[in-house]
Design an enzyme around this catalytic site. Structure first.
Site, PDB file in Angstrom:
ATOM      1  N   TRP A  14       0.830  -1.213   0.000  1.00 36.83           N
ATOM      2  CA  TRP A  14       0.000   0.000   0.000  1.00 36.83           C
ATOM      3  C   TRP A  14       0.854   1.248   0.000  1.00 36.83           C
ATOM      4  CZ3 TRP A  14      -4.336  -1.246  -1.859  1.00 36.83           C
ATOM      5  CH2 TRP A  14      -4.958  -2.455  -1.514  1.00 36.83           C
ATOM      6  N   ASP A  26      -1.698   6.431   6.367  1.00 40.65           N
ATOM      7  CA  ASP A  26      -2.723   5.494   5.924  1.00 40.65           C
ATOM      8  C   ASP A  26      -2.962   4.528   7.081  1.00 40.65           C
ATOM      9  OD1 ASP A  26      -4.246   3.482   4.850  1.00 40.65           O
ATOM     10  OD2 ASP A  26      -2.933   3.090   3.125  1.00 40.65           O
ATOM     11  N   LYS A  61     -11.935  -2.110   6.804  1.00 43.25           N
ATOM     12  CA  LYS A  61     -11.135  -3.002   7.638  1.00 43.25           C
ATOM     13  C   LYS A  61     -11.648  -2.954   9.083  1.00 43.25           C
ATOM     14  CE  LYS A  61      -8.753  -3.383   3.899  1.00 43.25           C
ATOM     15  NZ  LYS A  61      -7.584  -2.656   3.448  1.00 43.25           N
TER      16      LYS A  61
HETATM   17  C1  LIG Z   1      -7.158  -2.115   2.075  1.00 42.69           C
HETATM   18  C2  LIG Z   1      -6.126  -1.053   2.158  1.00 42.69           C
HETATM   19  C3  LIG Z   1      -6.069  -0.014   1.212  1.00 42.69           C
HETATM   20  C4  LIG Z   1      -6.998   0.054   0.020  1.00 42.69           C
HETATM   21  O1  LIG Z   1      -8.260   0.450   0.380  1.00 42.69           O
HETATM   22  P1  LIG Z   1      -9.390   0.740  -0.745  1.00 42.69           P
HETATM   23  O2  LIG Z   1     -10.502   1.280   0.064  1.00 42.69           O
HETATM   24  O3  LIG Z   1      -9.679  -0.553  -1.419  1.00 42.69           O
HETATM   25  O4  LIG Z   1      -8.822   1.732  -1.693  1.00 42.69           O
HETATM   26  C5  LIG Z   1      -5.105   0.952   1.379  1.00 42.69           C
HETATM   27  N1  LIG Z   1      -4.250   0.923   2.404  1.00 42.69           N
HETATM   28  C6  LIG Z   1      -4.268  -0.058   3.338  1.00 42.69           C
HETATM   29  C7  LIG Z   1      -3.297  -0.031   4.468  1.00 42.69           C
HETATM   30  C8  LIG Z   1      -5.202  -1.072   3.239  1.00 42.69           C
HETATM   31  O5  LIG Z   1      -5.233  -2.043   4.158  1.00 42.69           O
END
Ligand SMILES: *Cc1c(COP(=O)(O)O)cnc(C)c1O
Length: 362
Positions: free
Chosen positions: A104, A173, A197
């Site tokens: 990511w 993030d 998540k």
């Molecule tokens: C799942 C995830 C993403 C992507 O998320 P989307 O909503 O599908 O764009 C980005 N960063 C992390 C750390 C993730 O776990």
């Protein structure tokens, strides 16, 4: 059709708290006496206004945000933030710093590079297949921000102490560990998390932005790509992802009122992770893939002696009502995602299964 619910270890979309799902069902056809489903009410109605305001207020209380932080909901998931961050927050003539700890982070870096920003990757754990969190890094003087991924969902690593960047605002993030523990928000200029998540369904991101960062937003950006548009209109410049925000508000209520806040949540999360890592460490059959001190409390990644055994493990686990244990397609192996909504009971059940599987196949 399966009669009973399984223990869900999916990485995302992921398990939601059962009481939240029950509450949704309970009020699904007639939302608070409106005679309509929450799916059918106007986003300009009092009903939805209360929903979004509650989601904002609960976020502020849970994370102890000062009044200088704005809470936004932006469509497009976490991936949309990969591009919006450099677009909105890179200062003219100043570099943007990134730390690369996995899939990511790599994607976030790419989006800044596409825009021609002066990207400095000041640390990376790519040399060891992203199995650890780097300790050595030097923040670029005058950098616009330092971006890092607080929990690496695919590689199973997590920052247990956030990077130090002095005056340079942190941008993180936190898709896979937001609301899993309390932390000090003061060094952060922006925090974002795809909802699917730890806090709700997929499709939108929770974005927390410090007010002074809004002054950086360039005038010439398209309206829907500006943080200021969302901040000025309480995330309702256009029709927001109403149902996603509604579910988030219920998950946050569950966190506050049933769990009792993030300190309690952290205790439970630690207990769950310890159970699993203990099981892995006390066996020669299972092997954790992340370095011990960088291990994630949210995504536990491990290997078995062969790919055949891994496939058998995943399949037999599902027969035992333990779902979602296959590792990400890019890395293989196994992964148990144990976010907030995954119960201690689920983890105990998984550990019992792992011991039994080892006994039969080890
Ligand atoms: C799942 C995830 C993403 C992507 O998320 P989307 O909503 O599908 O764009 C980005 N960063 C992390 C750390 C993730 O776990």
């Amino acid at each position: 059709m399966k009669e009973k619910r399984i223990f869900n270890f999916n990485a995302g979309p992921a398990a939601l708290p059962l009481p939240v799902l029950e509450e949704i069902r309970e009020e699904f056809l007639n939302y608070k006496g409106s005679g309509m489903s929450i799916l059918e009410v106007s986003h300009r109605s009092k009903w939805f206004d209360d929903v979004i305001n509650e989601a904002v207020e609960r976020t502020k209380r849970l994370l102890r945000l000062g009044d200088n932080f704005k809470v936004l909901f932006i469509q497009g998931g976490a991936s949309m933030q990969f591009c919006m961050i450099p677009m909105n927050l890179a200062l003219p003539g100043r570099p943007v710093d990134y730390i690369n700890t996995g899939t990511w982070s790599t994607k976030a870096i790419k989006e800044a590079q596409i825009q021609g920003k002066d990207v400095r990757v000041i640390a990376s754990s790519e040399d060891k297949n992203f199995s650890y969190i780097p300790k050595e890094y030097k923040v670029t003087e005058g950098a616009s921000y330092l971006h890092f991924t607080s929990n690496n969902t695919i590689k199973g690593t997590q920052w247990h102490e956030f990077p130090q960047a002095g005056d340079v605002p942190l941008v993180s993030d936190m898709s896979s560990d937001i609301m899993s523990k309390p932390f000090d928000v003061s060094p952060f200029g922006l925090i974002y998390a795809g909802a699917q998540k730890n806090i709700g369904p997929s499709g939108s991101a929770l974005v927390i932005i410090r007010e002074d960062m809004l002054e950086r937003v360039p005038q010439e950006l398209p309206t829907m790509l500006k943080y200021t548009t969302f901040a000025e209109k309480n995330s309702m410049f256009n029709t927001p992802a109403c149902f996603v925000i509604y579910v988030i508000s219920l998950v946050l209520k569950w966190l506050e009122e049933t769990i009792g806040g993030l300190e309690n949540m952290e205790k439970i999360n630690k207990e769950k992770a310890e159970l699993l890592y203990q099981c892995i460490d006390s066996s020669d059959f299972y092997a954790g893939t992340a370095e011990k001190e960088s291990r994630s409390l949210m995504n536990v990644t491990f290997r078995l002696p062969s790919e055949e055994l891994e496939a058998k493990f995943v399949a037999e686990a599902l027969e035992n009502d333990l779902g979602g244990l296959k590792g990400h397609r890019s890395v293989g192996g196994c992964r148990a995602s144990i976010y907030n909504a995954t119960t201690l009971e689920a983890v105990r059940s998984l550990v019992d299964f792992m011991k039994e599987f080892e006994r039969k196949n080890g």
